[in-house]
Design a protein around this motif. Sequence first.
Motif, PDB file in Angstrom:
ATOM      1  N   VAL A 113       0.844  -1.205   0.000  1.00  0.00           N
ATOM      2  CA  VAL A 113       0.000   0.000   0.000  1.00  0.00           C
ATOM      3  C   VAL A 113       0.878   1.253   0.000  1.00  0.00           C
ATOM      4  CG1 VAL A 113      -1.652   1.339   1.359  1.00  0.00           C
ATOM      5  CG2 VAL A 113      -1.969  -1.125   1.083  1.00  0.00           C
ATOM      6  N   GLN A 114       1.908   1.251   0.828  1.00  0.00           N
ATOM      7  CA  GLN A 114       2.818   2.400   0.862  1.00  0.00           C
ATOM      8  C   GLN A 114       3.539   2.557  -0.470  1.00  0.00           C
ATOM      9  OE1 GLN A 114       5.206   2.526   4.650  1.00  0.00           O
ATOM     10  NE2 GLN A 114       4.025   0.697   5.132  1.00  0.00           N
ATOM     11  N   GLY A 115       3.978   1.439  -1.035  1.00  0.00           N
ATOM     12  CA  GLY A 115       4.677   1.485  -2.310  1.00  0.00           C
ATOM     13  C   GLY A 115       3.801   1.997  -3.436  1.00  0.00           C
ATOM     14  N   PHE A 116       2.527   1.644  -3.408  1.00  0.00           N
ATOM     15  CA  PHE A 116       1.601   2.131  -4.446  1.00  0.00           C
ATOM     16  C   PHE A 116       1.453   3.645  -4.351  1.00  0.00           C
ATOM     17  CE2 PHE A 116      -2.604   3.283  -6.019  1.00  0.00           C
ATOM     18  CZ  PHE A 116      -2.581   2.694  -7.281  1.00  0.00           C
ATOM     19  N   ALA A 117       1.335   4.152  -3.131  1.00  0.00           N
ATOM     20  CA  ALA A 117       1.198   5.602  -2.956  1.00  0.00           C
ATOM     21  C   ALA A 117       2.428   6.337  -3.466  1.00  0.00           C
ATOM     22  CB  ALA A 117       0.951   5.931  -1.488  1.00  0.00           C
ATOM     23  N   VAL A 118       3.600   5.760  -3.225  1.00  0.00           N
ATOM     24  CA  VAL A 118       4.846   6.403  -3.665  1.00  0.00           C
ATOM     25  C   VAL A 118       5.024   6.258  -5.175  1.00  0.00           C
ATOM     26  CG1 VAL A 118       7.367   6.343  -3.483  1.00  0.00           C
ATOM     27  CG2 VAL A 118       5.959   6.080  -1.435  1.00  0.00           C
ATOM     28  N   GLY A 119       4.775   5.060  -5.706  1.00  0.00           N
ATOM     29  CA  GLY A 119       5.026   4.813  -7.119  1.00  0.00           C
ATOM     30  C   GLY A 119       3.973   5.381  -8.045  1.00  0.00           C
ATOM     31  N   ALA A 120       2.710   5.198  -7.722  1.00  0.00           N
ATOM     32  CA  ALA A 120       1.622   5.616  -8.606  1.00  0.00           C
ATOM     33  C   ALA A 120       1.296   7.097  -8.468  1.00  0.00           C
ATOM     34  CB  ALA A 120       0.376   4.778  -8.336  1.00  0.00           C
ATOM     35  N   TRP A 121       1.347   7.600  -7.252  1.00  0.00           N
ATOM     36  CA  TRP A 121       0.951   8.991  -7.017  1.00  0.00           C
ATOM     37  C   TRP A 121       2.138   9.938  -6.907  1.00  0.00           C
ATOM     38  CZ3 TRP A 121      -2.662   7.315  -2.438  1.00  0.00           C
ATOM     39  CH2 TRP A 121      -3.735   6.571  -2.967  1.00  0.00           C
ATOM     40  N   GLY A 122       3.342   9.387  -6.877  1.00  0.00           N
ATOM     41  CA  GLY A 122       4.517  10.231  -6.735  1.00  0.00           C
ATOM     42  C   GLY A 122       4.625  10.878  -5.370  1.00  0.00           C
ATOM     43  N   ALA A 123       4.022  10.246  -4.356  1.00  0.00           N
ATOM     44  CA  ALA A 123       4.049  10.806  -3.007  1.00  0.00           C
ATOM     45  C   ALA A 123       5.445  10.699  -2.410  1.00  0.00           C
ATOM     46  CB  ALA A 123       3.038  10.079  -2.118  1.00  0.00           C
ATOM     47  N   ASN A 124       5.764  11.603  -1.494  1.00  0.00           N
ATOM     48  CA  ASN A 124       7.051  11.585  -0.810  1.00  0.00           C
ATOM     49  C   ASN A 124       7.103  10.368   0.111  1.00  0.00           C
ATOM     50  OD1 ASN A 124       9.027  12.130   1.367  1.00  0.00           O
ATOM     51  ND2 ASN A 124       9.277  14.077   0.321  1.00  0.00           N
ATOM     52  N   PRO A 125       8.117   9.495  -0.056  1.00  0.00           N
ATOM     53  CA  PRO A 125       8.165   8.270   0.759  1.00  0.00           C
ATOM     54  C   PRO A 125       8.308   8.535   2.251  1.00  0.00           C
ATOM     55  CG  PRO A 125      10.191   8.568  -0.489  1.00  0.00           C
ATOM     56  CD  PRO A 125       9.216   9.554  -1.023  1.00  0.00           C
ATOM     57  N   ILE A 126       8.969   9.627   2.617  1.00  0.00           N
ATOM     58  CA  ILE A 126       9.125   9.945   4.028  1.00  0.00           C
ATOM     59  C   ILE A 126       7.766  10.271   4.640  1.00  0.00           C
ATOM     60  CG2 ILE A 126      10.229  11.445   5.705  1.00  0.00           C
ATOM     61  CD1 ILE A 126      12.134   9.569   4.240  1.00  0.00           C
ATOM     62  N   ILE A 127       6.996  11.119   3.949  1.00  0.00           N
ATOM     63  CA  ILE A 127       5.684  11.516   4.457  1.00  0.00           C
ATOM     64  C   ILE A 127       4.750  10.304   4.519  1.00  0.00           C
ATOM     65  CG2 ILE A 127       3.682  12.994   4.081  1.00  0.00           C
ATOM     66  CD1 ILE A 127       6.252  14.456   4.874  1.00  0.00           C
ATOM     67  N   ILE A 128       4.747   9.508   3.467  1.00  0.00           N
ATOM     68  CA  ILE A 128       3.863   8.340   3.416  1.00  0.00           C
ATOM     69  C   ILE A 128       4.177   7.366   4.546  1.00  0.00           C
ATOM     70  CG2 ILE A 128       3.327   6.257   2.096  1.00  0.00           C
ATOM     71  CD1 ILE A 128       1.831   8.671   1.136  1.00  0.00           C
ATOM     72  N   THR A 129       5.452   7.094   4.762  1.00  0.00           N
ATOM     73  CA  THR A 129       5.814   6.097   5.778  1.00  0.00           C
ATOM     74  C   THR A 129       5.634   6.638   7.195  1.00  0.00           C
ATOM     75  OG1 THR A 129       8.160   6.739   5.567  1.00  0.00           O
ATOM     76  CG2 THR A 129       7.386   4.872   4.260  1.00  0.00           C
ATOM     77  N   ILE A 130       5.787   7.950   7.386  1.00  0.00           N
ATOM     78  CA  ILE A 130       5.470   8.527   8.695  1.00  0.00           C
ATOM     79  C   ILE A 130       3.982   8.362   8.977  1.00  0.00           C
ATOM     80  CG2 ILE A 130       5.240  10.690   9.971  1.00  0.00           C
ATOM     81  CD1 ILE A 130       7.872  11.597   8.781  1.00  0.00           C
ATOM     82  N   GLY A 131       3.156   8.651   7.973  1.00  0.00           N
ATOM     83  CA  GLY A 131       1.721   8.462   8.137  1.00  0.00           C
ATOM     84  C   GLY A 131       1.357   7.019   8.401  1.00  0.00           C
ATOM     85  N   ALA A 132       2.025   6.099   7.679  1.00  0.00           N
ATOM     86  CA  ALA A 132       1.761   4.677   7.887  1.00  0.00           C
ATOM     87  C   ALA A 132       2.141   4.250   9.297  1.00  0.00           C
ATOM     88  CB  ALA A 132       2.544   3.847   6.859  1.00  0.00           C
ATOM     89  N   ALA A 133       3.241   4.785   9.806  1.00  0.00           N
ATOM     90  CA  ALA A 133       3.664   4.458  11.170  1.00  0.00           C
ATOM     91  C   ALA A 133       2.610   4.894  12.181  1.00  0.00           C
ATOM     92  CB  ALA A 133       5.005   5.124  11.478  1.00  0.00           C
ATOM     93  N   GLY A 134       2.072   6.090  11.987  1.00  0.00           N
ATOM     94  CA  GLY A 134       1.029   6.567  12.886  1.00  0.00           C
ATOM     95  C   GLY A 134      -0.229   5.718  12.821  1.00  0.00           C
ATOM     96  N   LEU A 135      -0.625   5.332  11.611  1.00  0.00           N
ATOM     97  CA  LEU A 135      -1.807   4.487  11.453  1.00  0.00           C
ATOM     98  C   LEU A 135      -1.609   3.127  12.111  1.00  0.00           C
ATOM     99  CD1 LEU A 135      -2.849   5.239   7.754  1.00  0.00           C
ATOM    100  CD2 LEU A 135      -4.113   5.833   9.830  1.00  0.00           C
ATOM    101  N   LEU A 136      -0.434   2.546  11.923  1.00  0.00           N
ATOM    102  CA  LEU A 136      -0.162   1.237  12.515  1.00  0.00           C
ATOM    103  C   LEU A 136      -0.193   1.306  14.039  1.00  0.00           C
ATOM    104  CD1 LEU A 136       2.702  -0.014  10.167  1.00  0.00           C
ATOM    105  CD2 LEU A 136       0.390  -0.942  10.325  1.00  0.00           C
ATOM    106  N   GLU A 137       0.395   2.356  14.591  1.00  0.00           N
ATOM    107  CA  GLU A 137       0.376   2.504  16.045  1.00  0.00           C
ATOM    108  C   GLU A 137      -1.043   2.669  16.559  1.00  0.00           C
ATOM    109  OE1 GLU A 137       2.909   5.218  18.005  1.00  0.00           O
ATOM    110  OE2 GLU A 137       4.678   4.771  16.801  1.00  0.00           O
ATOM    111  N   GLY A 138      -1.815   3.512  15.888  1.00  0.00           N
ATOM    112  CA  GLY A 138      -3.185   3.742  16.326  1.00  0.00           C
ATOM    113  C   GLY A 138      -4.041   2.493  16.260  1.00  0.00           C
TER     114      GLY A 138
END
Length: 320
Positions: A113-138
């Motif tokens: 899911v993180q890779g799709f956001a980075v590859g398909a949408w051109g999202a910043n990997p740092i921002i995406i993975t920080i968000g993913a970390a927060g979601l996983l913790e929550g």
Amino acid sequence: MIARVGVERRPLGIADYALAAWIAILAAVTVYGAATTEGFLTVSNMKAILTAASFVGIIAVGLTVIVLSGSLFSLALGQTAAVSAMFFLYSVRWGLGAAIILTLLLGLAIGAVQGFAVGAWGANPIIITIGAAGLLEGMAVWLSHGQSIVPPDNRTSWEHLANPVLGLPAPVYVFIAVSILLGLVMRRTRFGRQIYLLGENRVAARAAALPITLLTVGAFGIASLYTAGSGILIGATSANASLLLVGSYTYDAIAAALVGGNAVTGGRGSIARTALGAIFIATISDMLLLRGYSTGGQILVRGIIVVVVVVLTNLRERNR
């Protein structure tokens, strides 16, 4: 006469000599520390170092695929490992095989899911993975109600994952096996060669019509898959899992990849380098612990080592 065509070699620059000098200094300090630290050169301590290097190393070699692809890092590795350990210990009641497969699939999905956001949408990997970390913790806190996850009372189905084999902990063998496997994949398969090309020159990769989204999904998926595997071993060894397991796994994995000499910008490096980097980081951490350094002191020393290596490596790459 047939002219022999040679490959022009770049003359060594200041950055090359500085990096070589820094590596020599680190090696000398490590040898001196090993010889003067009480309890370091013992069989039990060597096993402890290898075990610690294995947990971090499995995560780090998976992370290396992201680094080589030019997508920088994932900052959700520690959370992925903790959630995977928690899920494994909970699902082991359904059978060991099912627990392992389901946990690995969970890790693969988290990374994909993180890779799709980075590859398909051109999202910043740092921002995406920080968000993913927060979601996983929550999600972990919500589903576990903030409690630690413990396995069923019957340990017979999974306890051998934590038992030593021929005198060495099982995670050490897993670390060696998955490192060799991923090294072969990166060097001998089309996927691996395309990951290197993507990290070396993204514009050229687009011009060559490489499946950038698919490659990015694969890179992040492999990293999270390996992290989930490490989470399984961590959970089986500690028989207790919570978000406290996050610890410094993310930082140590990134440090191992960078200390191993992998280029931050991607395209240059190898799985073997990261594996050696993980062993080095574990050795330094163990030595500092035996010498009575606080956790803050250990992080400071590792940080200095990483920063100097990264700066000198990047200067060397720019000179090329």
